[in-house]
Motif scaffolding. Sequence first.
Motif, PDB file in Angstrom:
ATOM      1  N   ASP A 248      -9.681 -15.337 -16.845  1.00  0.00           N
ATOM      2  CA  ASP A 248     -10.930 -15.945 -17.296  1.00  0.00           C
ATOM      3  C   ASP A 248     -11.992 -14.854 -17.446  1.00  0.00           C
ATOM      4  O   ASP A 248     -12.765 -14.577 -16.532  1.00  0.00           O
ATOM      5  CB  ASP A 248     -11.390 -16.998 -16.278  1.00  0.00           C
ATOM      6  N   ARG A 316     -14.027 -32.623  -8.164  1.00  0.00           N
ATOM      7  CA  ARG A 316     -13.287 -31.797  -9.123  1.00  0.00           C
ATOM      8  C   ARG A 316     -12.517 -30.698  -8.387  1.00  0.00           C
ATOM      9  O   ARG A 316     -12.760 -29.498  -8.581  1.00  0.00           O
ATOM     10  CB  ARG A 316     -14.233 -31.176 -10.162  1.00  0.00           C
ATOM     11  N   ASP A 318      -9.685 -29.292  -8.561  1.00  0.00           N
ATOM     12  CA  ASP A 318      -8.859 -28.313  -9.262  1.00  0.00           C
ATOM     13  C   ASP A 318      -9.687 -27.322 -10.078  1.00  0.00           C
ATOM     14  O   ASP A 318      -9.128 -26.459 -10.757  1.00  0.00           O
ATOM     15  CB  ASP A 318      -7.856 -29.020 -10.177  1.00  0.00           C
ATOM     16  N   GLU A 319     -11.020 -27.433 -10.009  1.00  0.00           N
ATOM     17  CA  GLU A 319     -11.896 -26.556 -10.777  1.00  0.00           C
ATOM     18  C   GLU A 319     -12.558 -25.528  -9.875  1.00  0.00           C
ATOM     19  O   GLU A 319     -12.895 -25.814  -8.725  1.00  0.00           O
ATOM     20  CB  GLU A 319     -12.991 -27.369 -11.488  1.00  0.00           C
ATOM     21  N   ASP A 321     -15.838 -23.802  -9.184  1.00  0.00           N
ATOM     22  CA  ASP A 321     -17.237 -24.144  -9.443  1.00  0.00           C
ATOM     23  C   ASP A 321     -18.152 -23.204  -8.666  1.00  0.00           C
ATOM     24  O   ASP A 321     -18.224 -23.267  -7.431  1.00  0.00           O
ATOM     25  CB  ASP A 321     -17.495 -25.598  -9.035  1.00  0.00           C
TER      26      ASP A 321
END
Length: 394
Positions: A248, A316, A318-319, A321
């Motif tokens: 990423d 969330r 699986d994210e 953040d």
Amino acid sequence: MSSHDRNMQVEPEAAYCPYPLYSQLRERGVPFVEEAGAFMVTRADDVDSVLRDVETFSSRDALGLKPVEPGSEPTGAEFYLVTTDAPEHSRRRRLAARAFTSGRVARFEPQIRTMCAELIENLRGREEVDFVSDFAVKLPIAVIATVLGIPEADTGTMRRLSENVLSSLVGSPDPAGFRLACEEFGALLAPALEAAAGVEQETTILHTIAAAGLGGEDATRFVIELLFAGNVTTADAISSSTRLLAEDARLADRLRQDPSRLATFVEESLRLESPVQGLFRTATRDSEIGGCPVPAGARLLVSFGAGNRDAKLVERPDELDLDRVSPHAHLAFGRGAHTCLGHALARLEVRIAVEVLLGTVQRFELAVPPERLAYQRELTVRHLQSLPLRLYWS
């Protein structure tokens, strides 16, 4: 999943990404899984409850070397802290904790930063590297040697012995191999411990060990545990964090532009890719977890990795953040009395490693497709065996 008589091995695709399996297990509550020979505890609330109830759930078989029968003898492959229960664990932890206060750990930041910079500079000019072998495994062993006060010349032997410890505990557990590693560690440590005993000021962990009266086998087992936790698992945390950034570029650039978010990134990486995915517990009496009856003597595989992906723990799950309000609220270091003693040092190493990498290398990316990355085939560790990276220098 393939059958295994001790620990739970998984197929390569599940080792690469165990999270769909964790999701299935969470939906089943606290199922008994034959391949693991244990009840699987995967929901965050249940993980927390089991870890905090040290009277009902013993840590004696935390490493899962064999099913523990009531009244059975120890395996002979015990750590100083992780495989002991109260009151022994409480007494030992009080002695050891003085070596890992936040103030003591912070003193090593300049040295860790220098080590990171030197390791990265050694890679300069190379277009492709294996970040695991070229950086991730080298930094923690150098740091823990410095923190312990062990001569630099012995770090190679320490790395070999810590790898022997890992191989004796996962895959096909080998208590005899563990005991042999302990004996070699004892011989390696003896001169340094003897020298530390004559020093009044506690400047290294070996001085603290000597001042606390830990000698012989206790000191050896404590140092082995520090090496396992501070070397192997920290290397895994560095590798996993680097992989997330390699996949990423926008995330990497965001951290370059705003280093104040590095601490939150480290916490999110630890939550998403917990180096220790789980440890075992043994029920000391008939009990109930999440509505599931658990008989006395039963083994439980308490999955930190699964609990960290539970939507009841964080939104969330699986994210990644960077704006999480409470990024520390994860299970990667355990909970309760057995919370990882060296968590502050691990966090410091990962943060500095990422910061130096981002500040030195203009851009980096995976040099192989993600699905070709190989992980240890166990649900107790998240161990990336290699991380081929392509580096772009400024």
